[in-house]
Design a protein around this motif. Structure first.
Motif, PDB file in Angstrom:
ATOM      1  N   ALA A   1      23.940  41.004  -4.824  1.00 43.65           N
ATOM      2  CA  ALA A   1      24.466  41.862  -3.754  1.00 43.65           C
ATOM      3  C   ALA A   1      23.602  43.108  -3.587  1.00 43.65           C
ATOM      4  N   ASP A   2      23.700  43.730  -2.413  1.00 42.24           N
ATOM      5  CA  ASP A   2      22.980  44.984  -2.179  1.00 42.24           C
ATOM      6  C   ASP A   2      23.582  46.089  -3.043  1.00 42.24           C
ATOM      7  N   ARG A   3      22.856  47.172  -3.222  1.00 42.82           N
ATOM      8  CA  ARG A   3      23.258  48.271  -4.107  1.00 42.82           C
ATOM      9  C   ARG A   3      24.602  48.867  -3.701  1.00 42.82           C
ATOM     10  N   GLU A   4      24.838  49.049  -2.414  1.00 42.93           N
ATOM     11  CA  GLU A   4      26.097  49.626  -1.942  1.00 42.93           C
ATOM     12  C   GLU A   4      27.283  48.760  -2.364  1.00 42.93           C
ATOM     13  N   THR A   5      27.138  47.451  -2.219  1.00 44.02           N
ATOM     14  CA  THR A   5      28.196  46.521  -2.617  1.00 44.02           C
ATOM     15  C   THR A   5      28.386  46.536  -4.129  1.00 44.02           C
ATOM     16  N   GLN A   6      27.301  46.530  -4.883  1.00 39.33           N
ATOM     17  CA  GLN A   6      27.398  46.590  -6.344  1.00 39.33           C
ATOM     18  C   GLN A   6      28.146  47.844  -6.785  1.00 39.33           C
ATOM     19  N   ASP A   7      27.789  48.985  -6.199  1.00 40.01           N
ATOM     20  CA  ASP A   7      28.441  50.243  -6.559  1.00 40.01           C
ATOM     21  C   ASP A   7      29.932  50.216  -6.217  1.00 40.01           C
ATOM     22  N   LEU A   8      30.280  49.658  -5.059  1.00 40.03           N
ATOM     23  CA  LEU A   8      31.678  49.605  -4.643  1.00 40.03           C
ATOM     24  C   LEU A   8      32.483  48.686  -5.569  1.00 40.03           C
ATOM     25  N   VAL A   9      31.905  47.556  -5.950  1.00 40.83           N
ATOM     26  CA  VAL A   9      32.584  46.646  -6.876  1.00 40.83           C
ATOM     27  C   VAL A   9      32.780  47.323  -8.231  1.00 40.83           C
ATOM     28  N   GLN A  10      31.787  48.045  -8.692  1.00 45.78           N
ATOM     29  CA  GLN A  10      31.920  48.760  -9.968  1.00 45.78           C
ATOM     30  C   GLN A  10      33.037  49.804  -9.897  1.00 45.78           C
ATOM     31  N   GLU A  11      33.184  50.476  -8.766  1.00 46.51           N
ATOM     32  CA  GLU A  11      34.289  51.430  -8.594  1.00 46.51           C
ATOM     33  C   GLU A  11      35.640  50.712  -8.638  1.00 46.51           C
TER      34      GLU A  11
ATOM     35  N   PHE B   1      48.280  41.901 -15.391  1.00 48.55           N
ATOM     36  CA  PHE B   1      47.388  41.493 -14.304  1.00 48.55           C
ATOM     37  C   PHE B   1      46.839  42.758 -13.645  1.00 48.55           C
ATOM     38  N   LYS B   2      45.689  43.221 -14.117  1.00 43.28           N
ATOM     39  CA  LYS B   2      45.113  44.471 -13.636  1.00 43.28           C
ATOM     40  C   LYS B   2      44.179  44.235 -12.462  1.00 43.28           C
ATOM     41  N   VAL B   3      44.406  45.007 -11.401  1.00 39.21           N
ATOM     42  CA  VAL B   3      43.613  44.894 -10.176  1.00 39.21           C
ATOM     43  C   VAL B   3      43.148  46.283  -9.782  1.00 39.21           C
ATOM     44  N   GLY B   4      41.924  46.370  -9.274  1.00 39.10           N
ATOM     45  CA  GLY B   4      41.401  47.622  -8.754  1.00 39.10           C
ATOM     46  C   GLY B   4      40.872  47.428  -7.349  1.00 39.10           C
ATOM     47  N   ALA B   5      40.987  48.449  -6.541  1.00 40.31           N
ATOM     48  CA  ALA B   5      40.471  48.416  -5.176  1.00 40.31           C
ATOM     49  C   ALA B   5      39.632  49.660  -4.934  1.00 40.31           C
ATOM     50  N   ALA B   6      38.563  49.497  -4.181  1.00 40.46           N
ATOM     51  CA  ALA B   6      37.716  50.621  -3.779  1.00 40.46           C
ATOM     52  C   ALA B   6      37.395  50.453  -2.303  1.00 40.46           C
TER      53      ALA B   6
ATOM     54  N   GLY C   1      31.174  57.836   3.889  1.00 33.48           N
ATOM     55  CA  GLY C   1      30.597  57.604   2.570  1.00 33.48           C
ATOM     56  C   GLY C   1      31.554  57.844   1.416  1.00 33.48           C
ATOM     57  N   THR C   2      32.721  58.393   1.700  1.00 29.09           N
ATOM     58  CA  THR C   2      33.725  58.622   0.664  1.00 29.09           C
ATOM     59  C   THR C   2      34.235  57.287   0.137  1.00 29.09           C
ATOM     60  N   ILE C   3      34.502  57.229  -1.160  1.00 30.52           N
ATOM     61  CA  ILE C   3      35.113  56.046  -1.763  1.00 30.52           C
ATOM     62  C   ILE C   3      36.494  56.444  -2.282  1.00 30.52           C
ATOM     63  N   ILE C   4      37.493  55.712  -1.849  1.00 28.95           N
ATOM     64  CA  ILE C   4      38.873  55.906  -2.285  1.00 28.95           C
ATOM     65  C   ILE C   4      39.248  54.699  -3.126  1.00 28.95           C
ATOM     66  N   THR C   5      39.832  54.950  -4.309  1.00 24.50           N
ATOM     67  CA  THR C   5      40.193  53.843  -5.191  1.00 24.50           C
ATOM     68  C   THR C   5      41.702  53.788  -5.407  1.00 24.50           C
ATOM     69  N   GLY C   6      42.133  52.652  -5.900  1.00 29.15           N
ATOM     70  CA  GLY C   6      43.527  52.456  -6.265  1.00 29.15           C
ATOM     71  C   GLY C   6      43.627  51.353  -7.289  1.00 29.15           C
TER      72      GLY C   6
ATOM     73  N   SER D   1      37.267  55.795   9.216  1.00 25.81           N
ATOM     74  CA  SER D   1      37.483  54.350   9.242  1.00 25.81           C
ATOM     75  C   SER D   1      37.029  53.752   7.913  1.00 25.81           C
ATOM     76  N   ILE D   2      37.580  52.602   7.611  1.00 28.15           N
ATOM     77  CA  ILE D   2      37.229  51.876   6.391  1.00 28.15           C
ATOM     78  C   ILE D   2      36.130  50.878   6.743  1.00 28.15           C
ATOM     79  N   ARG D   3      34.971  51.013   6.104  1.00 25.02           N
ATOM     80  CA  ARG D   3      33.862  50.086   6.352  1.00 25.02           C
ATOM     81  C   ARG D   3      33.923  48.850   5.462  1.00 25.02           C
ATOM     82  N   LYS D   4      34.181  49.075   4.169  1.00 23.89           N
ATOM     83  CA  LYS D   4      34.180  47.991   3.188  1.00 23.89           C
ATOM     84  C   LYS D   4      35.326  48.185   2.220  1.00 23.89           C
ATOM     85  N   ALA D   5      35.844  47.067   1.729  1.00 23.43           N
ATOM     86  CA  ALA D   5      36.874  47.092   0.690  1.00 23.43           C
ATOM     87  C   ALA D   5      36.451  46.135  -0.411  1.00 23.43           C
ATOM     88  N   ALA D   6      36.401  46.636  -1.643  1.00 19.69           N
ATOM     89  CA  ALA D   6      36.138  45.785  -2.801  1.00 19.69           C
ATOM     90  C   ALA D   6      37.423  45.700  -3.611  1.00 19.69           C
ATOM     91  N   ILE D   7      37.794  44.487  -3.977  1.00 23.71           N
ATOM     92  CA  ILE D   7      38.977  44.253  -4.790  1.00 23.71           C
ATOM     93  C   ILE D   7      38.524  43.484  -6.021  1.00 23.71           C
TER      94      ILE D   7
END
Length: 162
Positions: A20-30, A45-50, A56-61, A91-97
């Motif tokens: 994956a590209d760096r942006e995607t890798q970073d978002l998945v790591q978050e 069952f632990k789940v994380g979302a970024a 450019g802000t990243i919001i996690t949960g 707006s939300i550009r990408k969501a990593a779960i």
């Protein structure tokens, strides 16, 4: 009455995190870091979302369970509702779960309730939200938009305006 036949084609890509590209890798790591902060004493069952916002802000949960099961909340909705509360206008550009404890090639999609909330945000911002699903083995499923998972979402367009 005869109805026209329509087909739905699901568009997604599978790859490994290292591809994956760096942006995607970073978002998945978050998202993986967020999963480590989950409160899941009952299901384990632990789940994380970024969520990557347009500025450019990243919001996690992370998922937050409660002994009265319906009182808990999924990681995706924790993050989405933070966006609604803290980042109005972005707006939300990408969501990593991420579901880090799931190994092998299995990918876990968001639940129906989370998909519905994603659809509401997507509809409100009128732009696609790329979705990246990740497991603990580094396998990813990347979809160009949340509609890949919920093509027939219920939105405010379905509500009567009377």
């Amino acid at each position: 009455m005869r109805m026209n036949k329509k087909e739905i084609h699901l568009h997604y890509t599978t790859l490994h995190l290292t591809e994956a590209d760096r942006e995607t890798q970073d978002l998945v790591q978050e998202a993986q870091r967020a999963a480590s902060r989950a409160h899941a004493p009952y299901s384990k069952f632990k789940v994380g979302a970024a969520l990557l916002l347009s500025d450019g802000t990243i919001i996690t949960g992370s998922n937050q369970e409660n002994a009265a099961y319906p009182s808990g909340l999924c990681a995706e909705r924790v993050a989405l509702f933070q966006v609604g509360h803290l980042c109005n206008g972005q707006s939300i550009r990408k969501a990593a779960i991420a579901v880090p404890h799931v190994m092998g090639e299995q990918i876990i999609p968001p639940c129906g309730a989370c998909l519905q909330v994603f659809a509401e945000y997507r509809n409100a911002q009128d732009s696609e939200i790329q979705v990246i699903l990740a497991n603990g083995s580094g396998h990813l499923l990347v979809a160009p938009d949340i509609s890949t998972f919920l093509p027939f979402s219920f939105t405010n367009k379905h509500l009567s305006s009377d």
